[in-house]
Design an enzyme around this catalytic site. Structure first.
Site, PDB file in Angstrom:
ATOM      1  N   GLY A 138       0.711  -1.023  -0.316  1.00 39.88           N
ATOM      2  CA  GLY A 138       0.275  -0.126  -0.391  1.00 39.88           C
ATOM      3  C   GLY A 138       0.861   1.009  -0.176  1.00 39.88           C
ATOM      4  O   GLY A 138       1.908   1.692  -0.677  1.00 39.88           O
ATOM      5  N   CYS A 139       0.460   2.278   1.160  1.00 39.09           N
ATOM      6  CA  CYS A 139       1.005   3.594   0.762  1.00 39.09           C
ATOM      7  C   CYS A 139       3.100   2.995   0.948  1.00 39.09           C
ATOM      8  O   CYS A 139       3.723   4.310   0.994  1.00 39.09           O
ATOM      9  CB  CYS A 139       0.606   4.511   1.854  1.00 39.09           C
ATOM     10  SG  CYS A 139      -1.178   5.046   1.511  1.00 39.09           S
ATOM     11  N   ALA A 140       3.108   2.031   1.938  1.00 34.54           N
ATOM     12  CA  ALA A 140       4.191   2.028   2.429  1.00 34.54           C
ATOM     13  C   ALA A 140       4.890   2.023   0.824  1.00 34.54           C
ATOM     14  O   ALA A 140       6.142   1.957   1.183  1.00 34.54           O
ATOM     15  CB  ALA A 140       4.254   0.812   3.419  1.00 34.54           C
ATOM     16  N   GLY A 141       4.401   1.372  -0.022  1.00 31.87           N
ATOM     17  CA  GLY A 141       5.613   0.751  -0.937  1.00 31.87           C
ATOM     18  C   GLY A 141       6.383   1.125  -1.800  1.00 31.87           C
ATOM     19  O   GLY A 141       7.236   1.144  -1.715  1.00 31.87           O
ATOM     20  N   LEU A 342       4.122   5.239   5.544  1.00 35.56           N
ATOM     21  CA  LEU A 342       3.087   3.965   6.653  1.00 35.56           C
ATOM     22  C   LEU A 342       1.973   3.743   5.564  1.00 35.56           C
ATOM     23  O   LEU A 342       1.690   3.751   4.766  1.00 35.56           O
ATOM     24  CB  LEU A 342       2.445   4.368   7.580  1.00 35.56           C
ATOM     25  CG  LEU A 342       3.220   6.305   8.759  1.00 35.56           C
ATOM     26  CD1 LEU A 342       2.607   6.598   9.327  1.00 35.56           C
ATOM     27  CD2 LEU A 342       4.163   4.839   9.563  1.00 35.56           C
TER      28      LEU A 342
END
Length: 356
Positions: A138-141, A342
């Site tokens: 997700g957003c941490a990728g 995160l």
């Protein structure tokens, strides 16, 4: 160590203003959810002005099968990723055949063979290039993709690695889902792609160039125990259903600072010594939680806020949009930067960088 040589972003064709998205949701949900109007303030208070989508707004007002949405994902992801790759390779003035590995980051669609196989067949890469697809972060990728490129370069110091993050968040929209998570996701999410070239210290590209660029010094991933329900997707017959805990800003505020402090201390560094914060702008409240928990100066998240305002949250690709703006700046040698993102897990990705 490894160096970030070039960053290139790419956007789909359809731009939507936040008021237009808000009006669409009102028209869609009001007949079956009369109290929807009181929840629409998330569109006004999210710090977003415009976003870019794979399809025009009219398309999202109708129900589409998971199969149809994923076919559109493949088409758009291949096109956007290719555009970002071409731009990055051109900026770096590197040959396609000199790329040793491609790390693909995505969480908003499914592809087997993975996306980089399709780019390799469309562009003149070596057929021996290493493929490393990463799915589900997700957003941490985006930050995680850079960290894995750094790891690859530590093992292969002569390597040139492309990190390509492609997300089509808008295609996960569920037109019949009246949950607050779907509403919040609809107010935040957008589509985009980014490509970053990372090189090892023995690559010919590492010491070339006339200006200072960020060198990755150290990376760290931290998983929050028993936090699977904080953020992510439920995958059902109709596709992806977003999971958002209302506690995310509070979790960031309470949990992140000890992780950052410990990470920086391992490198004999303090947050006060970090000149540039390359933060994934997950949302306005998340950025405020970063700012408060890390005691940042008012202007240290200006780039992240600007990216959020112009493009919304494009999941993994967004932090690379922020990185692109920093790479374009004339930043003095030895300045320190910290990348933060995160994502589902619940987890953090941290990269310490020094301009050289």
């Amino acid at each position: 160590m490894s160096k970030i040589i070039a960053v290139q972003t790419a956007l789909p064709h359809y731009v939507v203003h936040q008021q237009e998205a808000k009006e669409m949701i009102y028209q869609l949900f009001q007949p079956t959810y009369p109290k929807i109007e009181r929840l629409l303030s998330v569109f006004d208070n999210g710090g977003i002005d415009t976003r870019y989508l794979a399809k025009p707004l009219e398309w999202y007002q109708e129900k589409h099968s998971f199969e149809e949405k994923n076919e559109l994902f493949l088409e758009a992801a291949v096109e956007l990723g290719e555009e970002a790759i071409k731009g990055c390779v051109d900026k770096a003035q590197v040959r396609y055949e000199d790329i040793d590995a491609i790390i693909t980051v995505c969480t908003t669609g499914l592809a087997a063979p993975s996306l980089e196989a399709r780019w390799i067949n469309r562009l003149p890469f070596s057929k021996k290039v290493t493929r490393l697809p990463i799915w589900g972060l997700g957003c941490a990728g985006g930050a995680s993709g850079l960290a894995r490129a750094h790891d690859y370069c530590l093992a292969h110091p002569k390597a040139n690695v492309l990190v390509v993050a492609v997300e089509l968040c808008s295609l996960t929209f569920q037109v019949e889902d009246l949950s607050k998570s779907n509403l919040i996701g609809t107010s935040l999410f957008a589509d985009g792609a980014a490509c970053v070239l990372v090189t090892g210290k023995e690559s010919s590209l590492f010491k070339n160039g006339s200006r200072s660029l960020p060198v990755i010094q150290k990376t760290e991933t931290v998983l929050m125990e028993d936090s699977e329900e904080v953020m992510g997707w439920d995958i059902k017959d109709n596709g992806f259903y977003v999971i958002f805990s209302k506690d995310i800003p509070a979790i960031v505020h309470q949990w992140l600072e000890p992780q950052v402090t410990e990470f920086l201390a391992s490198q004999q560094t303090k947050i006060e010594e970090i000149g540039h914060i390359v933060a994934h702008p997950g949302g306005k409240k998340v950025l405020e939680a970063y700012e408060q928990s890390l005691r940042l100066a008012p202007d240290q998240l200006n780039v992240s806020r600007s990216v959020l305002s112009q493009y919304g949250n494009m999941s993994s690709a967004t932090v690379l949009f922020v990185l692109e703006q920093y790479v374009q700046r004339d930043i003095h040698t030895n300045n320190l930067g910290l990348m933060l993102a995160l994502g589902p897990g619940f987890s953090s990705e941290m990269l310490l960088m020094r301009w050289e």
